[in-house]
Design a protein around this motif. Structure first.
Motif, mmCIF file in Angstrom:
data_model
loop_
_atom_site.group_PDB
_atom_site.id
_atom_site.type_symbol
_atom_site.label_atom_id
_atom_site.label_comp_id
_atom_site.label_asym_id
_atom_site.label_seq_id
_atom_site.Cartn_x
_atom_site.Cartn_y
_atom_site.Cartn_z
ATOM 1 N N ILE A 48 0.835 -1.201 0.000
ATOM 2 C CA ILE A 48 0.000 0.000 0.000
ATOM 3 C C ILE A 48 0.871 1.253 0.000
ATOM 4 N N GLU A 49 1.888 1.268 0.846
ATOM 5 C CA GLU A 49 2.788 2.429 0.894
ATOM 6 C C GLU A 49 3.493 2.628 -0.437
ATOM 7 N N LEU A 50 3.956 1.532 -1.039
ATOM 8 C CA LEU A 50 4.621 1.609 -2.332
ATOM 9 C C LEU A 50 3.652 2.147 -3.387
ATOM 10 N N GLY A 51 2.430 1.647 -3.361
ATOM 11 C CA GLY A 51 1.426 2.119 -4.313
ATOM 12 C C GLY A 51 1.148 3.606 -4.164
ATOM 13 N N LYS A 52 1.078 4.082 -2.924
ATOM 14 C CA LYS A 52 0.844 5.504 -2.694
ATOM 15 C C LYS A 52 2.009 6.340 -3.210
ATOM 16 N N VAL A 53 3.228 5.873 -2.977
ATOM 17 C CA VAL A 53 4.410 6.596 -3.461
ATOM 18 C C VAL A 53 4.398 6.652 -4.983
ATOM 19 N N MET A 54 4.118 5.523 -5.615
ATOM 20 C CA MET A 54 4.081 5.485 -7.075
ATOM 21 C C MET A 54 2.949 6.365 -7.609
ATOM 22 N N TYR A 55 1.810 6.344 -6.935
ATOM 23 C CA TYR A 55 0.690 7.192 -7.334
ATOM 24 C C TYR A 55 1.107 8.658 -7.305
ATOM 25 N N GLU A 56 1.741 9.081 -6.238
ATOM 26 C CA GLU A 56 2.187 10.471 -6.123
ATOM 27 C C GLU A 56 3.189 10.825 -7.222
ATOM 28 N N LYS A 57 4.055 9.877 -7.576
ATOM 29 C CA LYS A 57 5.062 10.146 -8.611
ATOM 30 C C LYS A 57 4.448 10.279 -9.994
ATOM 31 N N ILE A 58 3.482 9.432 -10.321
ATOM 32 C CA ILE A 58 2.952 9.438 -11.685
ATOM 33 C C ILE A 58 1.674 10.264 -11.815
ATOM 34 N N CYS A 59 1.123 10.714 -10.718
ATOM 35 C CA CYS A 59 -0.147 11.451 -10.702
ATOM 36 C C CYS A 59 -0.093 12.733 -11.529
ATOM 37 N N SER A 60 1.028 13.407 -11.533
ATOM 38 C CA SER A 60 1.119 14.692 -12.235
ATOM 39 C C SER A 60 1.481 14.541 -13.716
ATOM 40 N N ASP A 61 1.730 13.341 -14.175
ATOM 41 C CA ASP A 61 2.094 13.105 -15.578
ATOM 42 C C ASP A 61 0.829 12.758 -16.371
ATOM 43 N N PRO A 62 0.317 13.715 -17.175
ATOM 44 C CA PRO A 62 -0.934 13.458 -17.903
ATOM 45 C C PRO A 62 -0.794 12.407 -19.006
ATOM 46 N N ASP A 63 0.424 12.079 -19.392
ATOM 47 C CA ASP A 63 0.628 11.107 -20.462
ATOM 48 C C ASP A 63 0.816 9.681 -19.946
ATOM 49 N N THR A 64 0.675 9.499 -18.667
ATOM 50 C CA THR A 64 0.907 8.169 -18.113
ATOM 51 C C THR A 64 -0.154 7.170 -18.571
ATOM 52 N N GLU A 65 0.245 5.938 -18.690
ATOM 53 C CA GLU A 65 -0.689 4.885 -19.095
ATOM 54 C C GLU A 65 -1.695 4.570 -17.990
ATOM 55 N N TYR A 66 -1.465 5.103 -16.821
ATOM 56 C CA TYR A 66 -2.328 4.845 -15.669
ATOM 57 C C TYR A 66 -3.316 5.987 -15.413
ATOM 58 N N MET A 67 -3.477 6.886 -16.354
ATOM 59 C CA MET A 67 -4.310 8.072 -16.146
ATOM 60 C C MET A 67 -5.741 7.715 -15.785
ATOM 61 N N ALA A 68 -6.297 6.677 -16.389
ATOM 62 C CA ALA A 68 -7.674 6.273 -16.071
ATOM 63 C C ALA A 68 -7.768 5.845 -14.607
ATOM 64 N N THR A 69 -6.800 5.113 -14.155
ATOM 65 C CA THR A 69 -6.785 4.671 -12.754
ATOM 66 C C THR A 69 -6.592 5.850 -11.819
ATOM 67 N N ILE A 70 -5.715 6.770 -12.200
ATOM 68 C CA ILE A 70 -5.464 7.961 -11.385
ATOM 69 C C ILE A 70 -6.746 8.796 -11.272
ATOM 70 N N SER A 71 -7.444 8.986 -12.381
ATOM 71 C CA SER A 71 -8.704 9.729 -12.365
ATOM 72 C C SER A 71 -9.733 9.040 -11.483
ATOM 73 N N ASP A 72 -9.775 7.731 -11.571
ATOM 74 C CA ASP A 72 -10.701 6.947 -10.752
ATOM 75 C C ASP A 72 -10.396 7.133 -9.262
ATOM 76 N N ILE A 73 -9.131 7.102 -8.917
ATOM 77 C CA ILE A 73 -8.724 7.294 -7.519
ATOM 78 C C ILE A 73 -9.106 8.689 -7.044
ATOM 79 N N LYS A 74 -8.881 9.691 -7.888
ATOM 80 C CA LYS A 74 -9.224 11.071 -7.510
ATOM 81 C C LYS A 74 -10.723 11.222 -7.285
ATOM 82 N N GLU A 75 -11.541 10.644 -8.183
ATOM 83 C CA GLU A 75 -12.994 10.705 -8.039
ATOM 84 C C GLU A 75 -13.432 10.024 -6.738
#
Length: 141
Positions: A54-81
């Motif tokens: 969980i901690e690793l996931g949170k760290v990775m989320y914070e790192k890639i969250c600001s990159d709009p071109d990431t392949e995980y953008m759908a997941t990031i948006s879902d987490i934000k919602e």
């Protein structure tokens, strides 16, 4: 062989059988306790691993969250919602429980408290009691 000798032999056999049974129960109890201890330790270690994930996931989320071109953008948006929805639900529950956040440390406290249980800061309620339906602004001295 007399009756007394027969009773002695029988008593010895019963005694040996009871002794074997007691040893078996003792051994089984020890093994059960050891297995339980190991299972409990395994559960603790698994819990620690899951916490690390969980901690690793949170760290990775914070790192890639600001990159709009990431392949995980759908997941990031879902987490934000879902985070926004969770915040709304927490606020609704706090209102129903007549609780507010301490402005000093962020802990949940009862609306009528004068001091925060966690940090000890004095809580000042800005809204009068008649405005109970609106969320009061609370500041800490």
């Amino acid at each position: 062989m007399g009756f007394v000798d027969s009773v002695k032999d029988f008593a010895e056999k019963v005694g040996e059988s009871v002794e074997r049974g007691a040893k078996t129960v003792s051994t089984s109890s020890k093994r059960f306790a050891e297995k339980t201890k190991i299972r409990r330790e395994m559960a603790r270690v698994e819990s620690d691993i899951n916490t690390d994930y969980i901690e690793l996931g949170k760290v990775m989320y914070e790192k890639i969250c600001s990159d709009p071109d990431t392949e995980y953008m759908a997941t990031i948006s879902d987490i934000k919602e879902k985070t926004l929805k969770l915040d709304e639900l927490k606020a609704e529950l706090m209102s129903l429980e007549d609780k507010v956040f301490c402005e000093n440390c962020g802990s949940q406290i009862r609306r009528e408290q004068v001091y925060c249980d966690k940090c000890g800061a004095k809580v000042i309620h800005d809204a009068p009691a008649e405005e109970a339906e609106e969320a009061p602004n609370i500041t800490v001295e």
